[in-house]
Motif scaffolding. Sequence first.
Motif, PDB file in Angstrom:
ATOM      1  N   ALA A 187       0.560  -1.124   0.138  1.00 59.44           N
ATOM      2  CA  ALA A 187      -0.063  -0.245   0.073  1.00 59.44           C
ATOM      3  C   ALA A 187       0.826   1.165  -0.068  1.00 59.44           C
ATOM      4  N   HIS A 188       0.278   2.205  -0.743  1.00 60.00           N
ATOM      5  CA  HIS A 188       1.280   3.405  -0.962  1.00 60.00           C
ATOM      6  C   HIS A 188       0.484   4.604  -0.421  1.00 60.00           C
ATOM      7  N   SER A 189       1.370   5.435   0.377  1.00 60.75           N
ATOM      8  CA  SER A 189       0.625   6.649   0.847  1.00 60.75           C
ATOM      9  C   SER A 189      -0.536   6.494   1.753  1.00 60.75           C
ATOM     10  N   ASN A 213       0.079 -12.815   3.956  1.00 55.21           N
ATOM     11  CA  ASN A 213       1.683 -13.057   4.161  1.00 55.21           C
ATOM     12  C   ASN A 213       2.100 -11.943   4.727  1.00 55.21           C
ATOM     13  N   ALA A 214       2.135 -10.536   4.268  1.00 52.25           N
ATOM     14  CA  ALA A 214       2.467  -9.631   4.997  1.00 52.25           C
ATOM     15  C   ALA A 214       1.809  -8.341   4.341  1.00 52.25           C
ATOM     16  N   PHE A 215       2.019  -7.142   5.220  1.00 48.96           N
ATOM     17  CA  PHE A 215       1.419  -5.763   5.007  1.00 48.96           C
ATOM     18  C   PHE A 215       2.813  -5.166   4.890  1.00 48.96           C
ATOM     19  N   ILE A 216       2.910  -4.291   3.477  1.00 50.32           N
ATOM     20  CA  ILE A 216       4.100  -3.679   3.363  1.00 50.32           C
ATOM     21  C   ILE A 216       3.564  -2.170   3.001  1.00 50.32           C
ATOM     22  N   PRO A 217       3.430  -1.372   4.077  1.00 51.44           N
ATOM     23  CA  PRO A 217       3.062   0.214   3.438  1.00 51.44           C
ATOM     24  C   PRO A 217       4.318   0.982   3.080  1.00 51.44           C
ATOM     25  N   LEU A 218       4.159   1.391   2.110  1.00 50.76           N
ATOM     26  CA  LEU A 218       5.190   2.540   1.397  1.00 50.76           C
ATOM     27  C   LEU A 218       4.695   3.868   1.675  1.00 50.76           C
ATOM     28  N   SER A 219       5.656   4.636   2.637  1.00 47.62           N
ATOM     29  CA  SER A 219       5.407   5.989   2.966  1.00 47.62           C
ATOM     30  C   SER A 219       4.027   6.126   3.351  1.00 47.62           C
ATOM     31  N   GLY A 220       3.365   5.480   4.448  1.00 51.44           N
ATOM     32  CA  GLY A 220       2.164   5.425   4.981  1.00 51.44           C
ATOM     33  C   GLY A 220       2.009   6.670   5.431  1.00 51.44           C
ATOM     34  N   ALA A 221       0.626   7.274   5.219  1.00 48.30           N
ATOM     35  CA  ALA A 221       0.365   8.672   5.715  1.00 48.30           C
ATOM     36  C   ALA A 221      -0.365   8.448   6.813  1.00 48.30           C
ATOM     37  N   TRP A 222       0.182   7.686   7.943  1.00 46.07           N
ATOM     38  CA  TRP A 222      -0.329   7.571   9.324  1.00 46.07           C
ATOM     39  C   TRP A 222      -0.923   8.813   9.928  1.00 46.07           C
ATOM     40  N   SER A 223      -0.289   9.950   9.900  1.00 45.65           N
ATOM     41  CA  SER A 223      -0.651  11.191  10.598  1.00 45.65           C
ATOM     42  C   SER A 223      -0.818  12.002   9.383  1.00 45.65           C
ATOM     43  N   TYR A 335       9.833   3.750   4.322  1.00 44.43           N
ATOM     44  CA  TYR A 335       9.435   5.031   4.068  1.00 44.43           C
ATOM     45  C   TYR A 335      10.549   5.779   3.707  1.00 44.43           C
ATOM     46  N   GLY A 336      10.524   6.850   2.879  1.00 43.86           N
ATOM     47  CA  GLY A 336      11.824   7.683   2.438  1.00 43.86           C
ATOM     48  C   GLY A 336      12.031   8.858   3.511  1.00 43.86           C
ATOM     49  N   THR A 337      13.315   9.087   3.400  1.00 41.91           N
ATOM     50  CA  THR A 337      13.888  10.263   4.593  1.00 41.91           C
ATOM     51  C   THR A 337      14.739  11.148   3.855  1.00 41.91           C
ATOM     52  N   SER A 372       5.411   9.023   9.168  1.00 41.61           N
ATOM     53  CA  SER A 372       5.968   7.856   8.737  1.00 41.61           C
ATOM     54  C   SER A 372       6.255   6.817   9.755  1.00 41.61           C
ATOM     55  N   GLU A 373       6.666   7.467  11.094  1.00 42.57           N
ATOM     56  CA  GLU A 373       7.117   6.826  12.008  1.00 42.57           C
ATOM     57  C   GLU A 373       6.235   6.468  12.987  1.00 42.57           C
ATOM     58  N   VAL A 374       4.764   6.502  12.635  1.00 39.31           N
ATOM     59  CA  VAL A 374       3.983   6.222  13.629  1.00 39.31           C
ATOM     60  C   VAL A 374       3.849   4.837  13.537  1.00 39.31           C
TER      61      VAL A 374
END
Length: 417
Positions: A187-189, A213-223, A335-337, A372-374
């Motif tokens: 999942a992205h963003s 199998n797995a959940f891979i969030p890419l740059s998840g917009a949690w907050s 996530y990117g930094t 991202s760090e949430v």
Amino acid sequence: LDNRTRYPNKMRVALVTFATAVMVLRAVVFTEARSPILIVPGLTASQLYKKGSDSSIWKGLWLGPNLCWDVNSALKDLSLVFNPATGKYQNQSGVDIRTFGFGDTCRTEYLFANYIEQGCGKQRPIIPYFHTMVKYFVKRGVTIRAAPYDWRLAEDQLQASGYYSRVQSLIETMYIVGGNAKVTIVAHSMGGPVSLFFLNNVVPQQWKDKYINAFIPLSGAWSGGNAALEVVISGMQSHRLFLYLSKLCLGLPSSLPLALRNMTRTFPSVSTLLPKPSVWGNTVLVETPNRSYTANDYEALFADMNYPLGFEMYTNTSIINRGFPAPNVPVFCFYGTYIKTPVRFIYDSGFPNTVPRVVNGNGDNTVNLKSSEVCLDWANQQAQPFQFKTFPLVSHGKMVSNKRVLKAIEAIVLPRQ
């Protein structure tokens, strides 16, 4: 001659049995090769189509030529209508808007609706999105599929629309076709929170244990992303989407940023992406000549913007994502930094109709590092494996195509030797 004449009954049964065996063999080989991938795209990244009440023809609306030909009409059609009394949203009168191609990756590979009519993967891509990832993981519709959605809506509206029921059915189908191989959700963003809602509120733990199998969030917009504040206050002047539109549609009116603002203000999804008080606390996010605003001051902010309805929309959606509990499936949070990302917006006396001065911080140019760090809290909230990985200098949009990211995903979906 038809098949009944050409082949006796016993031979036809043998041929059918052989064909079935070949499909099963392919599924077994596929299972040994990798976990199937389900893509869940981000904000503005599923193509939307429009049909008027006086027509039976669906036309590409976002993004597509119709947007360029009559941008004001298109933005009005995309706008939602909010009823504060019921807390419900609906399309403009006489307009029906929907996505197409559920399960198909084509409409998430590119951000231009007309491209699909030319043939997925056949022509020169226009604004590529998941195209590189789809090519990397080989087989459209088999090893990798997608779940596009109406990104104007928040998670509870998506659930009411039946979206999550379709996601559940699609994952179960992918599991069977893959020879009982568990599915990996990439999942992205905004697709991160959209997927997290599904895992936490729609399916039970027993189902997750069997199918995921797995959940891979890419740059998840949690907050969310602080850039969403600029969108609802003054438009998208510094947003990459505005730059895309300027390149695609020549001769756009200079008032476009404010028109985009008026449209996106109607989207409950954008309300969910405003910075969360639980993450940002008393950090100043907006400054004007008269006062400063934190994530705890949205009621005053919307009032001073002369848009009090915006606060009602915010409170209506904030109920669904006050917290971000662990999904209780194996998680790989990427996530990117180390890219300048908007943190604070400083307006002059023209607030809220002028371009702000932007104060940047760490992030991926769209989602702030704090947001991202949430996901890091999940390491202590769930028994299932949790890992995170940062990708320095990989921007928000590039997280779906960067080779280092793709290789990291490949290591997760391939079986361990």
